[in-house]
Design an enzyme around this catalytic site. Structure first.
Site, short mmCIF file in Angstrom:
data_model
loop_
_atom_site.label_atom_id
_atom_site.label_comp_id
_atom_site.label_asym_id
_atom_site.label_seq_id
_atom_site.Cartn_x
_atom_site.Cartn_y
_atom_site.Cartn_z
N SER A 65 0.85 -1.18 0.00
CA SER A 65 0.00 0.00 0.00
C SER A 65 0.89 1.24 0.00
O SER A 65 1.92 1.27 0.69
CB SER A 65 -0.89 0.02 1.25
N THR B 276 -3.85 1.95 2.03
CA THR B 276 -4.15 3.30 1.57
C THR B 276 -5.62 3.61 1.76
O THR B 276 -6.00 4.77 1.98
CB THR B 276 -3.75 3.46 0.10
N HIS C 162 -10.39 -3.94 -3.53
CA HIS C 162 -10.35 -5.03 -4.52
C HIS C 162 -11.69 -5.17 -5.25
O HIS C 162 -12.41 -4.19 -5.45
CB HIS C 162 -9.92 -6.33 -3.86
#
Length: 277
Positions: free
Chosen positions: A58, A110, A148
């Site tokens: 991330s 993130t 995702h």
């Protein structure tokens, strides 16, 4: 033959990106690549110890590993006016969210950094990313922060979008939201780092040039997602940004991390170092 371990998430966009390396579609020039598949929170944690030569991480985690790793110019996942989402079973206002405990996929993601910039007062609990939607559906949490493929499937589950943090970030900054990147360990030496970087770029370009076969390979990592949705998801996160951040992408990384530092979420002033190959 030098072994290079590439650690990345077991999802369709990363599989698509590394297809040519995984299936030896390109000449690896004396390197043997071993692919390690783990969830992003685990990869962030292992990058703290410098476990793998190359790893997906991330962007939020980068300042914590910058002493060991450099950001590769390739392999970024950019949310270009889209990104992690706060979802719920019913519509909630921003004020409502302040009173809720939000299921999040990890403090080093993130997505979490964007959430705290959007809602500094956010209360949260870490839940594995693939369990967040089920937890909200089962009323364990009233809201969840999804990443995702969930960004494309939440509505099928009967959930509603409260806010898309990629949209919010763009409206606030005019920049894409840099979600993930690939890092390479500095102790490999500059020559090896550049060679590996070029091979990763070739792998990404191969998949973009041979989309149908690369997508067929990536589908095995897409769970129960329909092929058209998987194609759309891959297109969201493997594109021109993935070949190279460019000036705008580099600015986005520095802006995001600087804002995180100014907000007190990131404790050390970020020193962003990109490998230039």
């Amino acid at each position: 033959m030098q072994r290079i371990r590439i650690a990345h998430s077991p999802d369709s966009d990363d599989a698509f990106m590394f297809y040519a390396l995984a299936k030896e579609k390109i000449d690896t020039g004396g390197f043997v690549f071993e692919h390690i598949l783990k969830d992003i929170q685990t990869l962030n944690e292992e990058a703290l110890r410098g476990v793998y030569e190359v790893s997906a991480i991330s962007i939020h985690a980068y300042p914590k590993v910058a002493d060991k790793y450099m950001l590769l110019p390739t392999g970024s996942s950019m949310g270009d006016q889209y990104g992690p989402m706060i979802i719920a079973k019913q519509n909630l206002t921003k004020e409502d969210l302040k009173q809720k405990v939000i299921a999040v996929p990890g403090e080093m993601t993130t997505a979490f950094l964007a959430l705290k910039l959007f809602l500094p007062e956010a209360q949260y609990k870490v839940v594995p990313f693939d369990q967040i939607m089920p937890a909200v559906l089962e009323d364990q949490f009233e809201a969840g922060l999804i990443i995702h493929e969930g960004q494309l499937t939440y509505s099928e589950k009967g959930l509603v979008k409260i806010v898309d943090l990629g949209e919010w970030w763009y409206e606030d900054t005019g920049l894409p939201l840099p979600l993930g990147g690939n890092v390479i360990r500095k102790d490999l030496g500059l020559e090896t780092m550049k060679k590996v970087s070029r091979l990763i770029r070739q792998s990404i370009q191969y998949s973009l040039d041979h989309r149908e076969e690369a997508l067929e390979y990536a589908l095995q990592f897409a769970g129960d997602m329909a092929s058209d949705l998987a194609d759309r998801f891959v297109g969201m996160y493997v594109n021109h940004w993935t070949l190279d951040y460019g000036d705008i992408g580099r600015k986005a990384v520095r802006t995001l991390l600087q804002r995180g530092f100014e907000a007190g979420i990131i404790k050390n002033r970020p020193q962003v170092e990109f490998l230039e190959d």
